[in-house]
Design an enzyme around this catalytic site. Structure first.
Site, PDB file in Angstrom:
ATOM      1  N   CYS A 274      19.087  49.096  35.161  1.00  0.00           N
ATOM      2  CA  CYS A 274      18.278  49.898  36.073  1.00  0.00           C
ATOM      3  C   CYS A 274      17.223  48.999  36.719  1.00  0.00           C
ATOM      4  CB  CYS A 274      17.612  51.033  35.302  1.00  0.00           C
ATOM      5  SG  CYS A 274      16.319  51.886  36.230  1.00  0.00           S
ATOM      6  N   GLU A 275      17.158  49.013  38.032  1.00  0.00           N
ATOM      7  CA  GLU A 275      16.230  48.108  38.711  1.00  0.00           C
ATOM      8  C   GLU A 275      14.770  48.528  38.572  1.00  0.00           C
ATOM      9  OE1 GLU A 275      16.163  49.637  43.333  1.00  0.00           O
ATOM     10  OE2 GLU A 275      17.764  48.287  42.725  1.00  0.00           O
ATOM     11  N   HIS A 276      14.518  49.733  38.090  1.00  0.00           N
ATOM     12  CA  HIS A 276      13.133  50.195  37.964  1.00  0.00           C
ATOM     13  C   HIS A 276      12.455  49.700  36.694  1.00  0.00           C
ATOM     14  CE1 HIS A 276      14.622  53.704  40.641  1.00  0.00           C
ATOM     15  NE2 HIS A 276      14.169  52.706  41.383  1.00  0.00           N
ATOM     16  N   HIS A 277      13.228  49.570  35.601  1.00  0.00           N
ATOM     17  CA  HIS A 277      12.638  49.146  34.331  1.00  0.00           C
ATOM     18  C   HIS A 277      13.382  47.987  33.681  1.00  0.00           C
ATOM     19  CE1 HIS A 277      11.483  53.474  34.768  1.00  0.00           C
ATOM     20  NE2 HIS A 277      10.308  52.971  34.461  1.00  0.00           N
TER      21      HIS A 277
ATOM     22  N   GLN B  36      22.077  54.213  39.954  1.00  0.00           N
ATOM     23  CA  GLN B  36      23.421  54.783  39.850  1.00  0.00           C
ATOM     24  C   GLN B  36      23.938  55.284  41.195  1.00  0.00           C
ATOM     25  OE1 GLN B  36      23.984  57.432  36.517  1.00  0.00           O
ATOM     26  NE2 GLN B  36      25.729  58.433  37.462  1.00  0.00           N
TER      27      GLN B  36
ATOM     28  N   HIS C  95      21.100  56.605  30.645  1.00  0.00           N
ATOM     29  CA  HIS C  95      20.085  55.645  31.074  1.00  0.00           C
ATOM     30  C   HIS C  95      19.074  55.420  29.959  1.00  0.00           C
ATOM     31  CE1 HIS C  95      21.002  55.694  35.531  1.00  0.00           C
ATOM     32  NE2 HIS C  95      21.773  56.654  35.066  1.00  0.00           N
TER      33      HIS C  95
ATOM     34  N   CYS D 194      16.303  54.004  30.147  1.00  0.00           N
ATOM     35  CA  CYS D 194      14.925  54.246  30.591  1.00  0.00           C
ATOM     36  C   CYS D 194      14.537  55.706  30.380  1.00  0.00           C
ATOM     37  CB  CYS D 194      14.737  53.836  32.053  1.00  0.00           C
ATOM     38  SG  CYS D 194      15.838  54.656  33.211  1.00  0.00           S
TER      39      CYS D 194
END
Length: 198
Positions: free
Chosen positions: A87-90, A128, A156, A158
């Site tokens: 996941c590119e956010h976390h 995703q 996920h 996260c």
């Protein structure tokens, strides 16, 4: 180039990433010179390069390398393709299964290439929703079939390890082109990927 645990690591990139991981470990309050952590920065550096090797891969080239002229014009489905992404956010993993179908129009593709296309885009920093569209668009653009369908189901970390901490949640995304815009064709695909024919 196929995905491989024997990936050739660039020494300069490995060293630079390892230095960053050293800073992260120290920033978390750990002693990077502790026995168990001595080689962790280098291992983490190589792990990150492995998990993001999709940036060095070309999905269209993979598909074009195994295209065959064929008159077959019924649905082709490859389902339960396992994948792992970040996941590119976390920068935490999300993982699950992809189900992909296409209806050929003049060309079919070697079946093993479809899971490889999934890996090309999964082995990048992702969300995703984008992953779903990238898989769909690469198959549609390269094979130019009558239609493509992609459904992805994923968990996920996260959401599971932090934040709302919901361990049983599953996220489903879908995308369709061409013939799969028809409710009848789409429903046939959805029925087939949820049935056990064996």
């Amino acid at each position: 180039m196929p995905f491989s645990k024997d990936l050739k690591y660039d020494p300069a990139i490995t060293e630079a990433l390892a230095e960053n991981y050293t800073s992260i470990i120290e920033g978390a309050g750990e002693d990077v010179n502790r026995e168990g952590l001595l080689k962790t920065p280098e291992r983490a550096s190589k792990a990150m390069q492995f998990l993001t090797q999709g940036y060095e891969q070309d999905a269209e080239a993979i598909l074009k390398g195994a295209m065959f002229a064929e008159d077959y014009s019924e649905m082709v489905i490859v389902k339960n393709i396992e994948f792992y992404s970040l996941c590119e956010h976390h920068l935490l993993p999300f993982f699950g299964k992809a189900h992909i179908a296409y209806i050929p129009e003049g060309y079919i593709v070697g079946l093993s290439k479809i899971p490889r296309v999934v890996d090309v885009f999964a082995r990048r920093f992702q969300v995703q929703e984008r992953l779903t569209d990238q898989i769909l668009n690469s198959i549609q653009k390269t094979l130019n079939p009558m239609g493509v369908a992609v459904v992805i189901e994923a968990q996920h970390m996260c959401m599971m390890m932090r934040g709302v901490q919901k361990q049983a949640s599953v996220t489903t995304t879908s995308a369709f082109t061409g013939a799969f815009k028809s409710e009848r064709t789409r429903n046939e695909f959805l029925k087939l990927i949820t049935s056990d024919l064996t």
